[in-house]
Write a protein that holds these residues in place. Structure first.
Motif, PDB file in Angstrom:
ATOM      1  N   ASP A  87     -14.567 -21.286 -10.654  1.00  6.81           N
ATOM      2  CA  ASP A  87     -13.332 -22.035 -10.388  1.00  6.81           C
ATOM      3  C   ASP A  87     -12.394 -22.056 -11.590  1.00  6.81           C
ATOM      4  O   ASP A  87     -11.220 -22.399 -11.444  1.00  6.81           O
ATOM      5  N   ALA A  88     -12.911 -21.754 -12.783  1.00  7.30           N
ATOM      6  CA  ALA A  88     -12.155 -21.971 -14.011  1.00  7.30           C
ATOM      7  C   ALA A  88     -11.516 -20.683 -14.517  1.00  7.30           C
ATOM      8  O   ALA A  88     -12.189 -19.659 -14.644  1.00  7.30           O
ATOM      9  N   THR A  89     -10.231 -20.761 -14.838  1.00  4.43           N
ATOM     10  CA  THR A  89      -9.557 -19.620 -15.453  1.00  4.43           C
ATOM     11  C   THR A  89     -10.017 -19.439 -16.894  1.00  4.43           C
ATOM     12  O   THR A  89     -10.175 -18.310 -17.375  1.00  4.43           O
ATOM     13  N   HIS A  90     -10.234 -20.549 -17.602  1.00  6.74           N
ATOM     14  CA  HIS A  90     -10.652 -20.503 -19.007  1.00  6.74           C
ATOM     15  C   HIS A  90     -11.662 -21.608 -19.258  1.00  6.74           C
ATOM     16  O   HIS A  90     -11.536 -22.716 -18.733  1.00  6.74           O
ATOM     17  N   TRP A  91     -12.676 -21.291 -20.052  1.00  5.56           N
ATOM     18  CA  TRP A  91     -13.756 -22.255 -20.332  1.00  5.56           C
ATOM     19  C   TRP A  91     -13.956 -22.356 -21.843  1.00  5.56           C
ATOM     20  O   TRP A  91     -14.092 -21.345 -22.527  1.00  5.56           O
ATOM     21  N   CYS A 134     -26.751 -23.712 -24.945  1.00 10.51           N
ATOM     22  CA  CYS A 134     -25.480 -24.009 -24.286  1.00 10.51           C
ATOM     23  C   CYS A 134     -24.525 -22.824 -24.409  1.00 10.51           C
ATOM     24  O   CYS A 134     -23.839 -22.452 -23.445  1.00 10.51           O
ATOM     25  N   GLU A 135     -24.482 -22.244 -25.603  1.00 10.46           N
ATOM     26  CA  GLU A 135     -23.620 -21.081 -25.814  1.00 10.46           C
ATOM     27  C   GLU A 135     -24.016 -19.929 -24.885  1.00 10.46           C
ATOM     28  O   GLU A 135     -23.152 -19.269 -24.286  1.00 10.46           O
ATOM     29  N   GLN A 136     -25.310 -19.689 -24.778  1.00 12.11           N
ATOM     30  CA  GLN A 136     -25.781 -18.609 -23.908  1.00 12.11           C
ATOM     31  C   GLN A 136     -25.338 -18.810 -22.470  1.00 12.11           C
ATOM     32  O   GLN A 136     -25.027 -17.850 -21.756  1.00 12.11           O
ATOM     33  N   ALA A 137     -25.286 -20.057 -22.046  1.00 11.40           N
ATOM     34  CA  ALA A 137     -24.944 -20.352 -20.654  1.00 11.40           C
ATOM     35  C   ALA A 137     -23.511 -19.974 -20.304  1.00 11.40           C
ATOM     36  O   ALA A 137     -23.212 -19.680 -19.146  1.00 11.40           O
ATOM     37  N   VAL A 138     -22.615 -19.977 -21.295  1.00  8.85           N
ATOM     38  CA  VAL A 138     -21.204 -19.694 -20.990  1.00  8.85           C
ATOM     39  C   VAL A 138     -20.800 -18.259 -21.307  1.00  8.85           C
ATOM     40  O   VAL A 138     -19.699 -17.831 -20.946  1.00  8.85           O
ATOM     41  N   ARG A 139     -21.676 -17.514 -21.949  1.00 12.16           N
ATOM     42  CA  ARG A 139     -21.270 -16.199 -22.443  1.00 12.16           C
ATOM     43  C   ARG A 139     -20.944 -15.204 -21.331  1.00 12.16           C
ATOM     44  O   ARG A 139     -20.170 -14.262 -21.557  1.00 12.16           O
ATOM     45  N   HIS A 140     -21.500 -15.373 -20.147  1.00 10.79           N
ATOM     46  CA  HIS A 140     -21.208 -14.415 -19.081  1.00 10.79           C
ATOM     47  C   HIS A 140     -19.892 -14.707 -18.374  1.00 10.79           C
ATOM     48  O   HIS A 140     -19.431 -13.911 -17.551  1.00 10.79           O
ATOM     49  N   LEU A 141     -19.272 -15.855 -18.681  1.00 13.57           N
ATOM     50  CA  LEU A 141     -17.982 -16.167 -18.079  1.00 13.57           C
ATOM     51  C   LEU A 141     -16.917 -15.230 -18.631  1.00 13.57           C
ATOM     52  O   LEU A 141     -16.907 -14.889 -19.814  1.00 13.57           O
ATOM     53  N   ARG A 142     -15.980 -14.844 -17.785  1.00 18.49           N
ATOM     54  CA  ARG A 142     -15.019 -13.806 -18.159  1.00 18.49           C
ATOM     55  C   ARG A 142     -14.116 -14.248 -19.314  1.00 18.49           C
ATOM     56  O   ARG A 142     -13.872 -13.494 -20.236  1.00 18.49           O
ATOM     57  N   ARG A 143     -13.594 -15.467 -19.253  1.00 15.57           N
ATOM     58  CA  ARG A 143     -12.708 -15.950 -20.315  1.00 15.57           C
ATOM     59  C   ARG A 143     -13.293 -17.244 -20.873  1.00 15.57           C
ATOM     60  O   ARG A 143     -13.089 -18.332 -20.318  1.00 15.57           O
ATOM     61  N   HIS A 144     -14.027 -17.109 -21.965  1.00 16.44           N
ATOM     62  CA  HIS A 144     -14.651 -18.268 -22.585  1.00 16.44           C
ATOM     63  C   HIS A 144     -14.368 -18.296 -24.080  1.00 16.44           C
ATOM     64  O   HIS A 144     -14.175 -17.250 -24.704  1.00 16.44           O
ATOM     65  N   LEU A 145     -14.365 -19.495 -24.618  1.00 12.81           N
ATOM     66  CA  LEU A 145     -14.211 -19.711 -26.060  1.00 12.81           C
ATOM     67  C   LEU A 145     -15.325 -20.630 -26.518  1.00 12.81           C
ATOM     68  O   LEU A 145     -15.519 -21.718 -25.946  1.00 12.81           O
ATOM     69  N   ILE A 146     -16.070 -20.209 -27.537  1.00 11.06           N
ATOM     70  CA  ILE A 146     -17.115 -21.029 -28.142  1.00 11.06           C
ATOM     71  C   ILE A 146     -16.620 -21.480 -29.507  1.00 11.06           C
ATOM     72  O   ILE A 146     -16.334 -20.649 -30.380  1.00 11.06           O
ATOM     73  N   VAL A 147     -16.475 -22.773 -29.676  1.00 11.01           N
ATOM     74  CA  VAL A 147     -15.947 -23.345 -30.919  1.00 11.01           C
ATOM     75  C   VAL A 147     -17.101 -23.986 -31.688  1.00 11.01           C
ATOM     76  O   VAL A 147     -17.649 -25.012 -31.259  1.00 11.01           O
ATOM     77  N   ARG A 148     -17.479 -23.364 -32.801  1.00 15.12           N
ATOM     78  CA  ARG A 148     -18.548 -23.916 -33.638  1.00 15.12           C
ATOM     79  C   ARG A 148     -17.926 -24.809 -34.704  1.00 15.12           C
ATOM     80  O   ARG A 148     -17.285 -24.343 -35.636  1.00 15.12           O
ATOM     81  N   VAL A 149     -18.162 -26.093 -34.539  1.00 12.37           N
ATOM     82  CA  VAL A 149     -17.488 -27.089 -35.360  1.00 12.37           C
ATOM     83  C   VAL A 149     -18.363 -27.506 -36.533  1.00 12.37           C
ATOM     84  O   VAL A 149     -19.584 -27.640 -36.411  1.00 12.37           O
TER      85      VAL A 149
END
Length: 326
Positions: A87-91, A134-149
């Motif tokens: 459902d999400a354009t960007h994650w 958690c990072e692994q779970a989103v990596r297959h999404l087409r447009r994702h950003l992982i922010v390591r704070v």
């Protein structure tokens, strides 16, 4: 106007992200249990427990322009991706510098990470491993950003770490304050307001990849000196060595009997996170002195002598100073 779903939004970081998105005119929904506080004015709260299989039913299928997740629990992130990923354009996933396997030296986004947690629930001591999962779970999404704070500071900080020294200097008056003798230890602090602004900007522009979000490089010594300056402290700073502090059961980093921001050498990399990519992505950071002033104002509002989640109590601190000076 874009539709933004914040998975969270009632606590510190998630709330600031939601607030910033609202200020820019976005239509913001926060999905949370609502136990950490209220959502910002202008946001819609969907009450849900993310451990419930039906948690996402009310927000499913709505074609979100942006989903921003701050969870540290692998099970929550996996279930959210499963329910809403299409459902999400960007994650955006807000992750952490604690994912790195070796945190003793400089860190880049390509530095090796810990093994991911297999389970659904990460205990506090499994924070880094849980965030890797958690990072692994989103990596297959087409447009994702992982922010390591890295370390986050600013008004509203519930960890009580950054505000410890400014608050203690303000409370102490002309009495002494205990400081760890680690002036050269590297340190980075990003203001929660700058972090939130940048995360929303990245969602708007559709930025992708893995990127650090860290403050400008400084040292514990410089941070403590700035804290004393904003508090107007003119008393003595009593230095205690790391060995002496450990002998007297004072902990590093955080906790009820700690001196915040002091880190063992094995974790100095948390103050050496490369910011090159973040700056290229448009990260802008206010001066640390401005963050500390706002933090001290917030500390005064909450009570300088309140019970804290991080830092020695004032009586315990004075006892240690007396023993150190004996």
């Amino acid at each position: 106007m874009s539709t933004v779903l914040v998975l969270g939004g009632t606590s510190w970081v998630g709330g600031q992200i939601a607030r910033d998105a609202i200020a820019r005119g976005h239509d913001v929904t926060c999905l949370a249990r609502g136990e950490s506080g209220d959502v910002p004015t202008g946001a819609t709260l969907v009450r849900a427990d993310r451990s419930d299989p039906q948690a996402y039913d009310e927000v499913r299928g709505r074609g979100w322009d942006s989903v921003i997740d701050v969870s540290r629990q692998p099970g929550q992130v996996r279930s959210a991706v499963s329910a809403l990923g299409s459902d999400a354009t960007h994650w955006t996933l807000v992750s952490t510098g604690s994912v790195y396997a070796d945190q003793s030296g400089p860190l880049t986004e390509e530095s090796p990470v810990l093994e991911p947690l297999d389970g659904e629930v990460a205990e506090p001591e499994q924070y880094g491993e849980g965030k890797v999962a958690c990072e692994q779970a989103v990596r297959h999404l087409r447009r994702h950003l992982i922010v390591r704070v890295g370390l986050i500071g600013g008004p509203g900080d519930r960890s009580d770490r950054l505000g410890h020294y400014a608050a203690r200097f303000a409370l102490a008056g002309d009495e002494p304050v205990l400081v760890p003798a680690v002036a050269d230890q590297p340190m980075q602090v990003i203001d929660v307001r700058d972090l939130a602004t940048w995360i929303v900007t990245c969602a708007e522009t559709g930025a992708t990849g893995t990127v650090h979000a860290a403050g400008e490089r400084t040292t514990v010594g410089e941070l403590v000196a700035l804290s004393a300056e904003v508090a107007g402290f003119m008393g003595d700073q009593v230095l205690a060595s790391e060995a002496w502090l450990r002998e007297h059961d004072v902990e590093e980093w955080m906790g009820p009997r700690s001196l915040p921001l002091w880190l063992p050498a094995s974790h100095h990399g948390m103050g050496l996170m490369d910011d090159t990519r973040a700056l290229a992505y448009g990260l802008e950071r206010r001066p640390l002195s401005e963050t500390l002033r706002a933090t001290l104002e917030d500390e005064r509002a909450r009570g300088l002598d309140r019970e804290r989640r991080a830092g020695l109590s004032r009586p315990a601190e004075l006892e240690l100073i007396a023993e150190l000076r004996a």
